[in-house]
Design a protein around this motif. Structure first.
Motif, PDB file in Angstrom:
ATOM      1  N   UNK A 123       0.829  -1.204   0.000  1.00  0.00           N
ATOM      2  CA  UNK A 123       0.000   0.000   0.000  1.00  0.00           C
ATOM      3  C   UNK A 123       0.867   1.259   0.000  1.00  0.00           C
ATOM      4  N   UNK A 124       1.906   1.264   0.825  1.00  0.00           N
ATOM      5  CA  UNK A 124       2.804   2.420   0.896  1.00  0.00           C
ATOM      6  C   UNK A 124       3.511   2.637  -0.436  1.00  0.00           C
ATOM      7  N   UNK A 125       3.942   1.560  -1.068  1.00  0.00           N
ATOM      8  CA  UNK A 125       4.635   1.674  -2.355  1.00  0.00           C
ATOM      9  C   UNK A 125       3.706   2.230  -3.428  1.00  0.00           C
ATOM     10  N   UNK A 126       2.482   1.728  -3.449  1.00  0.00           N
ATOM     11  CA  UNK A 126       1.514   2.199  -4.437  1.00  0.00           C
ATOM     12  C   UNK A 126       1.217   3.693  -4.260  1.00  0.00           C
ATOM     13  N   UNK A 127       1.169   4.135  -3.001  1.00  0.00           N
ATOM     14  CA  UNK A 127       0.859   5.541  -2.711  1.00  0.00           C
ATOM     15  C   UNK A 127       2.106   6.412  -2.612  1.00  0.00           C
ATOM     16  N   UNK A 128       3.294   5.770  -2.672  1.00  0.00           N
ATOM     17  CA  UNK A 128       4.572   6.484  -2.574  1.00  0.00           C
ATOM     18  C   UNK A 128       4.670   7.288  -1.278  1.00  0.00           C
ATOM     19  N   UNK A 129       4.418   6.580  -0.169  1.00  0.00           N
ATOM     20  CA  UNK A 129       4.534   7.155   1.169  1.00  0.00           C
ATOM     21  C   UNK A 129       5.500   6.296   1.971  1.00  0.00           C
ATOM     22  N   UNK A 130       6.515   6.880   2.619  1.00  0.00           N
ATOM     23  CA  UNK A 130       7.489   6.093   3.376  1.00  0.00           C
ATOM     24  C   UNK A 130       6.852   5.266   4.496  1.00  0.00           C
ATOM     25  N   UNK A 131       7.357   4.052   4.654  1.00  0.00           N
ATOM     26  CA  UNK A 131       6.894   3.115   5.677  1.00  0.00           C
ATOM     27  C   UNK A 131       8.113   2.603   6.434  1.00  0.00           C
ATOM     28  N   UNK A 132       8.164   2.875   7.730  1.00  0.00           N
ATOM     29  CA  UNK A 132       9.264   2.413   8.575  1.00  0.00           C
ATOM     30  C   UNK A 132       8.779   1.204   9.362  1.00  0.00           C
ATOM     31  N   UNK A 133       9.370   0.048   9.112  1.00  0.00           N
ATOM     32  CA  UNK A 133       9.039  -1.155   9.875  1.00  0.00           C
ATOM     33  C   UNK A 133       9.768  -1.093  11.204  1.00  0.00           C
ATOM     34  N   UNK A 134       9.002  -1.066  12.294  1.00  0.00           N
ATOM     35  CA  UNK A 134       9.628  -1.136  13.612  1.00  0.00           C
ATOM     36  C   UNK A 134       9.919  -2.593  13.962  1.00  0.00           C
ATOM     37  N   UNK A 135       8.912  -3.458  13.805  1.00  0.00           N
ATOM     38  CA  UNK A 135       9.092  -4.890  14.051  1.00  0.00           C
ATOM     39  C   UNK A 135       8.326  -5.695  13.013  1.00  0.00           C
ATOM     40  N   UNK A 136       9.021  -6.501  12.256  1.00  0.00           N
ATOM     41  CA  UNK A 136       8.492  -7.501  11.315  1.00  0.00           C
ATOM     42  C   UNK A 136       9.711  -8.130  10.667  1.00  0.00           C
ATOM     43  N   UNK A 137       9.897  -9.413  10.856  1.00  0.00           N
ATOM     44  CA  UNK A 137      11.194 -10.035  10.598  1.00  0.00           C
ATOM     45  C   UNK A 137      11.396 -10.571   9.191  1.00  0.00           C
ATOM     46  N   UNK A 138      10.345 -11.025   8.520  1.00  0.00           N
ATOM     47  CA  UNK A 138      10.500 -11.751   7.255  1.00  0.00           C
ATOM     48  C   UNK A 138      11.248 -10.932   6.205  1.00  0.00           C
ATOM     49  N   UNK A 139      12.281 -11.533   5.628  1.00  0.00           N
ATOM     50  CA  UNK A 139      13.088 -10.842   4.614  1.00  0.00           C
ATOM     51  C   UNK A 139      12.355 -10.687   3.292  1.00  0.00           C
ATOM     52  N   UNK A 140      11.326 -11.494   3.064  1.00  0.00           N
ATOM     53  CA  UNK A 140      10.585 -11.405   1.802  1.00  0.00           C
ATOM     54  C   UNK A 140       9.916 -10.043   1.620  1.00  0.00           C
ATOM     55  N   UNK A 141       9.664  -9.348   2.729  1.00  0.00           N
ATOM     56  CA  UNK A 141       9.035  -8.024   2.651  1.00  0.00           C
ATOM     57  C   UNK A 141       9.908  -7.068   1.860  1.00  0.00           C
TER      58      UNK A 141
END
Length: 413
Positions: A123-141
């Protein structure tokens, strides 16, 4: 009269242009407008205990920045807190992210689980808005080639690799080398990706994973069957990856089953290194080891921050919440350097981040690679000793020596 009307219309048109420039991303070039930051975490459901604290940490960081004068490069513009409940559900997380973006959020922080992080990132990529992951481990993201998603904590590959490496180093240093493990993990992408990274590194190091056992973290109510399987595997160590609630279930089941192992060792485990685990698990949690991302307990700044959080909320500030606080500081630092809250400029500034942190035991500042991963993020090892969680490895961050072998039901094999 006609000239006056034309002048009035021109003034209205100019005002509309100004309003338009400040919407659709909440861009602010001065102190007259607030800069909206979206906090996306599980505020209800089985993960709400951590989610609520992470949400409170985002709010606290925003208030701290505002009290310190706001964003100086934008004439003291203040940050505005927007909260959203992902419920731990990917579809809900995506819709909440879109709602925040539509309301003018210039950046998003969240969300605690890898499944919800994946949908927010899209969603962030589609809207071009920065998204900071605080906690989420999977590298596939971060493997999707996204430009607007960044992660502060170590990813699954780093967590798994360091987990295997630390286990070998600690066991050999204590004169009781580990040759085999039974691995219990929750079955989502989070648990699976950490397990796969651990298994690959363990094999390279000469440690065999003799049994893999999985469970559904959101629905499990007892782990006796899983611990019985682990006991039957006759491994040197039981390794576990999961969340807080299922971590407690594992400790309860292990105390009843009493597997003949040298240790129970968490890798990216959401329970064993939390301050509340020794109290909630009681004697059943003694000697549990945990290789995980963690705030730096030797840091004076981390200690003071956690103390303020507890005074403010009445709850302990867990590591996940410290990451949420740090994420807001990354955004604020980027806003200062960008001199703009326009999402594209903000994104570019985040990509160039080199921010020193006293909150985490990283071997360097927060810096992001081309995928958006913090290249200096690393886990450390904690252990429950005398009813408290203490840092035990690597030595430079250690508060105490690791006790190994040891389990709650036997101090050695």
């Amino acid at each position: 009269m006609r000239t006056r009307v034309q002048a009035t219309l021109l003034m209205v048109a100019a005002a509309l242009v100004v309003v338009a420039c400040g919407g659709g991303g909440g861009a602010s070039q001065g102190g007259s407008e607030t800069i909206k930051i979206g906090s996306l975490h599980p505020l209800t459901g089985p993960l709400a205990v951590d989610g609520k604290r992470m949400d409170q940490a985002v709010k606290m960081a925003i208030e701290d920045i505002n009290k310190a004068g706001g964003i100086e490069a934008l004439d003291g513009a203040k940050l505005e807190f927007i909260s959203g409940d992902t419920k731990g559900e990917p579809e809900t997380a995506s819709s909440e992210a879109q709602r925040m973006i539509d309301e003018g959020a210039v950046a998003l922080v969240g969300p605690y689980t890898s499944a919800t992080a994946a949908t927010i990132a899209r969603t962030a990529e589609r809207s071009q808005v920065p998204f900071i992951i605080d906690v989420a481990t999977a590298d596939s993201i971060l493997a999707q080639g996204y430009r607007y998603t960044f992660r502060i904590q170590p990813g699954s590959q780093t967590m798994g690799e360091y987990g295997a490496r630390y286990l070998k180093e600690i066991s050999e240093a204590q004169g009781s080398p580990v040759e085999s493990v039974a691995y219990i993990h929750e079955s989502s992408e989070f648990g699976t990706s950490v397990f796969e990274a651990f298994q690959k590194e363990a094999q390279r190091l000469g440690i065999e994973v003799v049994r893999e056992i999985t469970y559904d973290a959101l629905n499990v109510s007892d782990l006796t069957s899983e611990l019985t399987q682990a006991k039957a595997a006759d491994a040197d160590v039981i390794v576990a990856t999961g969340y807080y609630r299922d971590g407690l279930l594992l400790a309860q089941a292990a105390a009843n089953v009493k597997p003949d192992v040298k240790a129970v060792y968490g890798v990216a485990n959401g329970a064993f290194d939390l301050d509340t685990f020794p109290e909630d698990a009681g004697d059943n949690g003694n000697y549990y080891l945990s290789s995980n991302y963690h705030y730096d307990a030797t840091s004076d700044r981390a200690r003071k921050l956690r103390q303020r959080f507890e005074e403010r909320t009445g709850e302990s500030m867990r590591t996940a919440a410290v990451f949420s606080y740090q994420a807001v500081e990354v955004i604020a630092d980027a806003l200062e350097r960008a001199g703009s809250s326009e999402p594209q400029e903000l994104r570019d500034a985040i990509a160039e981040t080199s921010l020193q942190t006293e909150l985490f035991p990283f071997d360097g500042p927060i810096e992001f690679d081309d995928r958006g991963q913090n290249v200096n993020a690393q886990p450390i090892v904690m252990q429950v000793q005398d009813g408290e969680v203490v840092q035990v490895y690597p030595e430079k961050y250690a508060q105490e020596e690791p006790i190994f072998p040891a389990t709650p039901w036997s101090e050695g094999r």
